[in-house]
Scaffold this active site. Structure first.
Site, PDB file in Angstrom:
ATOM      1  CG  ASP A 258      -1.861   1.198   1.093  1.00 21.00           C
ATOM      2  OD1 ASP A 258      -2.388   1.595   0.325  1.00 21.00           O
ATOM      3  OD2 ASP A 258      -2.382   1.830   2.504  1.00 21.00           O
ATOM      4  N   GLY A 310      -4.079   9.988  -6.151  1.00 25.11           N
ATOM      5  CA  GLY A 310      -4.671  11.269  -5.789  1.00 25.11           C
ATOM      6  C   GLY A 310      -6.493  11.358  -6.737  1.00 25.11           C
ATOM      7  CB  CYS A 315      -6.108  12.668  -2.676  1.00 27.74           C
ATOM      8  SG  CYS A 315      -6.726  10.740  -2.127  1.00 27.74           S
ATOM      9  CG  ASP A 348      -7.440   2.506  -4.466  1.00 25.95           C
ATOM     10  OD1 ASP A 348      -8.431   3.181  -3.140  1.00 25.95           O
ATOM     11  OD2 ASP A 348      -6.336   3.285  -3.437  1.00 25.95           O
ATOM     12  N   GLY A 371     -13.151   4.862   0.550  1.00 23.64           N
ATOM     13  CA  GLY A 371     -12.924   5.484   1.273  1.00 23.64           C
ATOM     14  C   GLY A 371     -13.838   5.625   2.168  1.00 23.64           C
ATOM     15  NE  ARG A 396      -6.289   9.851  11.035  1.00 20.71           N
ATOM     16  CZ  ARG A 396      -5.292   9.964  11.973  1.00 20.71           C
ATOM     17  NH1 ARG A 396      -5.299  11.394  12.743  1.00 20.71           N
ATOM     18  NH2 ARG A 396      -4.842   8.456  12.312  1.00 20.71           N
ATOM     19  N   GLY A 399      -2.506  10.236   4.173  1.00 20.47           N
ATOM     20  CA  GLY A 399      -1.381  11.197   4.158  1.00 20.47           C
ATOM     21  C   GLY A 399      -1.621  12.451   4.830  1.00 20.47           C
ATOM     22  NE  ARG A 413      -1.454   4.421   1.510  1.00 21.29           N
ATOM     23  CZ  ARG A 413      -2.130   5.035   0.127  1.00 21.29           C
ATOM     24  NH1 ARG A 413      -2.144   6.146  -0.612  1.00 21.29           N
ATOM     25  NH2 ARG A 413      -2.827   3.920  -0.647  1.00 21.29           N
ATOM     26  CB  SER A 482     -26.970  13.917 -14.306  1.00 20.17           C
ATOM     27  OG  SER A 482     -25.870  13.833 -16.057  1.00 20.17           O
ATOM     28  CG  HIS A 483     -26.262  16.106  -9.686  1.00 20.02           C
ATOM     29  ND1 HIS A 483     -25.834  15.070  -8.724  1.00 20.02           N
ATOM     30  CD2 HIS A 483     -24.564  15.460 -10.328  1.00 20.02           C
ATOM     31  CE1 HIS A 483     -23.981  14.465  -8.937  1.00 20.02           C
ATOM     32  NE2 HIS A 483     -24.149  15.498  -9.636  1.00 20.02           N
TER      33      HIS A 483
HETATM   34  P1  XMP Z   1     -12.393   7.685  -0.989  1.00 18.07           P
HETATM   35  O1  XMP Z   1     -12.604   8.453  -1.964  1.00 18.07           O
HETATM   36  O2  XMP Z   1     -13.169   6.229  -1.329  1.00 18.07           O
HETATM   37  O3  XMP Z   1     -10.434   7.887  -1.440  1.00 18.07           O
HETATM   38  O4  XMP Z   1     -12.056   8.410  -0.004  1.00 18.07           O
HETATM   39  C1  XMP Z   1      -9.692   6.425  -0.430  1.00 18.07           C
HETATM   40  C2  XMP Z   1      -8.382   5.853  -1.489  1.00 18.07           C
HETATM   41  O5  XMP Z   1      -8.384   7.641  -1.038  1.00 18.07           O
HETATM   42  C3  XMP Z   1      -6.295   6.628  -1.098  1.00 18.07           C
HETATM   43  N1  XMP Z   1      -5.503   7.948   0.495  1.00 18.07           N
HETATM   44  C4  XMP Z   1      -5.065   8.815  -0.080  1.00 18.07           C
HETATM   45  N2  XMP Z   1      -4.093   9.139  -1.660  1.00 18.07           N
HETATM   46  N3  XMP Z   1      -3.574  11.173   0.129  1.00 18.07           N
HETATM   47  C5  XMP Z   1      -3.715  10.770  -0.848  1.00 18.07           C
HETATM   48  O6  XMP Z   1      -2.893  11.272  -1.803  1.00 18.07           O
HETATM   49  C6  XMP Z   1      -3.870  10.622   1.581  1.00 18.07           C
HETATM   50  O7  XMP Z   1      -4.073  11.371   2.886  1.00 18.07           O
HETATM   51  C7  XMP Z   1      -4.957   9.348   1.553  1.00 18.07           C
HETATM   52  N4  XMP Z   1      -5.462   8.450   2.544  1.00 18.07           N
HETATM   53  C8  XMP Z   1      -5.854   7.584   1.444  1.00 18.07           C
HETATM   54  C9  XMP Z   1      -5.813   5.288  -0.432  1.00 18.07           C
HETATM   55  O8  XMP Z   1      -5.957   4.508  -1.832  1.00 18.07           O
HETATM   56  C10 XMP Z   1      -7.695   5.293  -0.394  1.00 18.07           C
HETATM   57  O9  XMP Z   1      -8.013   4.142  -0.994  1.00 18.07           O
END
Ligand code: XMP
Length: 500
Positions: A258, A310, A315, A348, A371, A396, A399, A413, A482-483
């Site tokens: 990861d 990203g 992110c 992801d 997430g 959160r 990163g 990470r 669409s919304h």
């Molecule tokens: P969602 O959009 O589902 O994204 O909230 C979850 C994914 O984001 C990644 N992840 C990060 N990417 N900075 C980043 O650039 C971060 O602090 C961070 N934390 C998580 C990770 O791949 C996760 O599954």
């Protein structure tokens, strides 16, 4: 025009797209959404009964959410912002959550105090209360159950003073079916198996046995031993080796390297090393967003690839580092390589609504990782926060400054393992998401949306969705259309959170 031509045209224009830029074309369909088959894969040998995997984040996936994800037919990836030993304990909780035959149950001695047993439960973070009791000669003498804990008013008592010794036991080769019959007829919830000398050889728990016999677990994602499947995140180099060793001892199903930059020397070397040490363990690697990067990971032995640099809701990588590819194009391009090698792709991050799931799969993903869309559930780690008349949960980035300051796993990470507190460069933010209630209700809506999408496209299965999907590129006006628009929404819909 098909999907291939669509992406070729975008490439010629130098355009990379994401979810809000596209919608799937509808097509003639004989598929009833409810009957659509949503089975897929996370990695070469890890099947999914539904294609949503929970993110390896410290505000998303620990054992509680991972257990529910596996019961819903999928998988949770336990995060690595904890020591290898603690992460292995989390995995153990998932693996021990249901069992056919428990071949080596956790034991207690009859001369231990209840306090000692309680401390062991806390130390191992155990959710169950049933322990066979043995004497110092190793023979089974009793059983401790939840009732014994509930009604024990004095924890300085010895186990033998509290346990029940009215035991129903069975011989060591008793089958699940025989155990079920016996436990049912004698109304016993626990059945220890003993050899002819009285030594414990295993144990059945009624709820697990009943679930197996009555088939009520057919929708669970279980391994060959009948235990729930679970994955765990690892870092690179020594961290990866140390974690994998501890995780394998707990029968981990898949590990995920990861990192924020999967196409890097440390990841490729770690991947090769783990695959050579554990050839039978599936290793998913990431994250990447370019097809050449996916190819390098595949050639280094990856059993699955995670796409996304990203796109996530928390992110800031793309903003602070100026890199990355919008997610729909990244998934499509990487999947073109991965499908040649039959390696599954996980899209992801960056999903906002259930409708993004069929789009991710339609452009080549085998599953999605979420997430934010799971962070507000009851099962996600963390307490409820009450604010502005509403309930929230913390979410959160791994990163984010908070996660990186608190945990080495997060610093690793983002390749900042040796950074001091003041020199960290965060790549994520911290915030709150609305409380969503039980995971199963939330997933029901996401799966419902996916299946509706499959019905509109005319795809009866995930491979068909990948094959048949074609896209419209939409303009900002098309997106606004669409919304819901020109209306004051008075009732929030469970699959369309209006305000956040
Ligand atoms: P969602 O959009 O589902 O994204 O909230 C979850 C994914 O984001 C990644 N992840 C990060 N990417 N900075 C980043 O650039 C971060 O602090 C961070 N934390 C998580 C990770 O791949 C996760 O599954």
């Amino acid at each position: 025009m098909g999907k291939k031509e669509f992406f070729e045209q975008m490439k010629a224009l130098g355009l990379a797209l994401t979810y809000n830029d596209v919608r799937l074309k509808t097509s003639y369909s004989s598929v009833m959404p409810d009957s659509a088959n949503i089975e897929s894969r996370f990695s070469k040998n890890i099947p999914l009964k539904m294609p949503i995997v929970s993110a390896a984040m410290d505000t998303v996936t620990e054992s509680e959410l991972a257990i529910e994800m596996a019961k819903l037919g999928s998988l949770g990836i336990i995060h690595k912002n904890m020591s290898p030993a603690d992460q292995a304990k989390q995995v153990s909780r998932v693996k021990r959550h249901l069992n056919g035959l428990i071949d080596s149950p956790l034991l207690v001695y009859d001369d231990q105090t209840m306090q000692e047993v309680l401390e062991m439960r806390e130390k191992l973070n155990l959710s169950f209360h049933t322990f066979p009791v043995i004497n110092r000669q190793g023979k089974l003498v009793g059983i401790l159950t939840e009732n014994d804990f509930d009604f024990c008013s004095n924890y300085s008592l010895h186990v033998q003073e509290v346990m029940s010794n009215q035991l129903l036991t069975a011989p060591e080769n008793t089958s699940v079916a025989e155990a079920y019959k016996l436990m049912l007829s004698r109304k016993k919830k626990v059945l220890p198996l003993v050899d002819f000398q009285g030594f414990l050889k295993g144990m059945y728990i009624f709820s697990d046995v009943k679930r197996i016999i009555t088939g009520s677990s057919s929708s669970y994602n279980v391994d060959a031993r009948g235990q729930l499947r679970v994955g765990a995140a690892i870092g690179v180099k020594n961290d990866a080796l140390e974690r994998t060793k501890a995780l394998v001892q707990e029968n981990i199903d898949v590990v995920v390297i990861d990192t924020a930059h999967g196409d890097s020397l440390a990841v490729l070397e770690t991947l090769k090393e783990i695959k050579s040490l554990y050839p039978n363990l599936d290793v998913v690697a990431g994250n990447v967003s370019e097809p050449e990067s996916a190819l390098r990971l595949i050639q280094a032995g990856a059993d699955g690839i995670k796409i996304g640099q990203g796109p996530g809701s928390i992110c800031t990588t793309r903003i602070i580092a100026g890199i990355g590819c919008p997610q729909v194009t990244a998934v499509y391009n990487c999947s073109q390589i991965a499908q040649q090698y039959n390696v599954p792709i996980c899209a992801d991050g960056g999903l906002s609504y259930s409708g993004d799931i069929p789009i991710a799969i339609g452009v080549g993903a085998d599953c999605v990782m979420m997430g934010r869309m799971l962070a507000g559930t009851k099962e996600a780690p963390g307490d409820l926060v009450f604010r502005d008349g509403r309930q929230w949960k913390s979410y959160r980035g791994m990163g984010s400054i908070g996660a990186m300051q608190e945990h080495k796993g997060s610093r690793d990470r983002y390749n900042q393992r040796d950074a001091s507190k003041d020199s960290m460069i965060p790549e994520g933010v911290e915030g709150l998401v609305p409380y969503q209630g039980e995971l199963k209700e939330v997933i029901k809506q996401y799966i419902g949306g996916l299946k509706r999408g499959m019905g509109y496209v005319g795809a009866g299965s995930i491979p068909e969705l990948k094959e048949k999907s074609d896209l419209h590129r939409i303009s900002p006006a098309g997106q606004a259309e669409s919304h819901p628009h020109n209306i004051f929404i008075t009732k929030e819909s469970p699959n369309y959170p209006g305000s956040v």
